[in-house]
Each structure stands twice: as C-alpha cells, then as structure tokens.
Design an enzyme around this catalytic site. Structure first.
Site, PDB file in Angstrom:
ATOM      1  N   HIS A   1       0.841  -1.203   0.000  1.00  4.94           N
ATOM      2  CA  HIS A   1       0.000   0.000   0.000  1.00  4.94           C
ATOM      3  C   HIS A   1       0.879   1.257   0.000  1.00  4.94           C
ATOM      4  O   HIS A   1       0.555   2.241  -0.644  1.00  4.94           O
ATOM      5  CB  HIS A   1      -0.921   0.008   1.225  1.00  4.94           C
ATOM      6  CG  HIS A   1      -1.970  -1.043   1.160  1.00  4.94           C
ATOM      7  ND1 HIS A   1      -3.285  -0.756   0.887  1.00  4.94           N
ATOM      8  CD2 HIS A   1      -1.897  -2.388   1.311  1.00  4.94           C
ATOM      9  CE1 HIS A   1      -3.976  -1.884   0.873  1.00  4.94           C
ATOM     10  NE2 HIS A   1      -3.161  -2.887   1.134  1.00  4.94           N
TER      11      HIS A   1
ATOM     12  N   ASP B   1      -6.118   5.522   2.690  1.00  2.74           N
ATOM     13  CA  ASP B   1      -6.248   4.151   2.230  1.00  2.74           C
ATOM     14  C   ASP B   1      -7.534   3.521   2.773  1.00  2.74           C
ATOM     15  O   ASP B   1      -8.306   4.169   3.477  1.00  2.74           O
ATOM     16  CB  ASP B   1      -5.019   3.368   2.712  1.00  2.74           C
ATOM     17  CG  ASP B   1      -4.613   2.238   1.795  1.00  2.74           C
ATOM     18  OD1 ASP B   1      -5.461   1.726   1.048  1.00  2.74           O
ATOM     19  OD2 ASP B   1      -3.428   1.842   1.840  1.00  2.74           O
TER      20      ASP B   1
END
Length: 187
Positions: A24, A121
């Site tokens: 990520h 995120d």
C-alpha cells in the site's frame, strides 16, 4: 486577484496516509513522487516510525516530509511491529486496531499541518469525518486495480463465489462495467 488568495492558489499541501503495508505504501510513494514534480505542491507523508527511513529512500529528492507516527499498544500485537512485513497474517488485523486507536494523534497532526487534501487508504474509514471537522478535503486512493475491484464487486453480487472458469470470462453485468468506468474516471 487578492495576494493572499493568489498565494494560497499557488501552494497545495497534500498529506499521504497509506495503510501500514509496503504493498500500500509503494503506490502512495509513486503518487507522491509524481505530484511533487509539479511546482507549488508540498507533501507530508504519514508513516509508522519503523518505516520512515525506507520510505525516505523511495521518495524523489523533493521537499516531501515523512512524519513518523507512534502506534499505540494493542494486546496481541508484538512490540515494535509497525507494518505487515514484520508480522504474520494472523496479526495483520491488529495493525488495523492500532490504526483505529490513532485517531486523536491523526486529528492533532492534521490540525497542525492544515493540508488542502488528505489521500487515505482503505483502513482509515474514520478519516473523512475527522478531516471534514477540520475543513480538510479527503481523497480515497485505492491501490487495487479497476479490474480487481470489478471482480470483487462481482463476487459480492452473488450468493456463491464464481468458479475459476467463470472468473476467466469478462463480466456481463453492466454493474461491473460501471465500477471499472467510475474507478478509472476518479483518477
């Protein structure tokens, strides 16, 4: 045009806040590198303390500032574990618990940083509300590809998971196509 307004228009402060996994973090770094190549864009990158030096080596030599975060203690999460690389899949969920407990720390940071936008995120479900209270806009930056999102959406639209053979076929539902189109258009 008023001088203060012109100055604000020429400065854009962005905050990057990925989940604590390098799968990520890397796309957020790539986005930071691209955006920081434009004049007038300042980037602050929020990261767990243990990941700061590695992230700094991944960033272009720009004035992007990596800000270390302190993860709170969570029962079951080994001391010093601050990203998914340092733990087992069984304890990944505990990183999400630690992240949820960081809300006051993040609110204080955002209050002090006063960014224009925060890119966040999947795990920071609570961030838009905090940012909104502070007058900061948020952007959900998904690191999943459009086709992956379309396939996952397709799974959730059925009572049973599709077979491998069904997965090899392009989706027929217009819903899946709409997901792909809206995902592409948002970036």
């Amino acid at each position: 045009m008023h001088k203060t307004y012109a100055r604000k228009m020429s400065e854009l402060h962005l905050v990057m806040f990925p989940f604590f996994a390098f799968g990520h973090i890397s796309p957020f770094v790539e986005l930071s590198n691209k955006l920081s190549s434009y004049p007038g864009i300042k980037i602050s990158f929020l990261a767990a303390s243990a990941s700061v030096s590695r992230i700094e080596t991944m960033l272009n030599p720009t004035p992007t500032k990596v800000i270390p975060l302190t993860l709170p203690h969570v029962d079951g999460l080994p001391q010093g574990v601050e990203n998914t690389f340092d733990t087992s899949p069984a304890t990944h969920e505990l990183l999400k618990v630690a992240l949820d407990l960081m809300q006051p720390q993040i609110k204080t940071l955002l209050t002090n940083l006063k960014p224009s936008f925060v890119f966040f995120d999947f795990a920071q479900w609570w961030l838009p509300e905090i940012a909104s209270e502070l007058g900061i806009k948020t952007i959900h930056f998904s690191v999943f590809t459009a086709i992956c999102r379309a396939l996952v959406t397709r799974w959730f639209n059925h009572d049973t998971l599709p077979t491998i053979e069904e997965m090899k076929k392009p989706p027929r539902e217009t819903k899946c196509r709409a997901v792909v189109i809206s995902f592409i258009c948002t970036f």
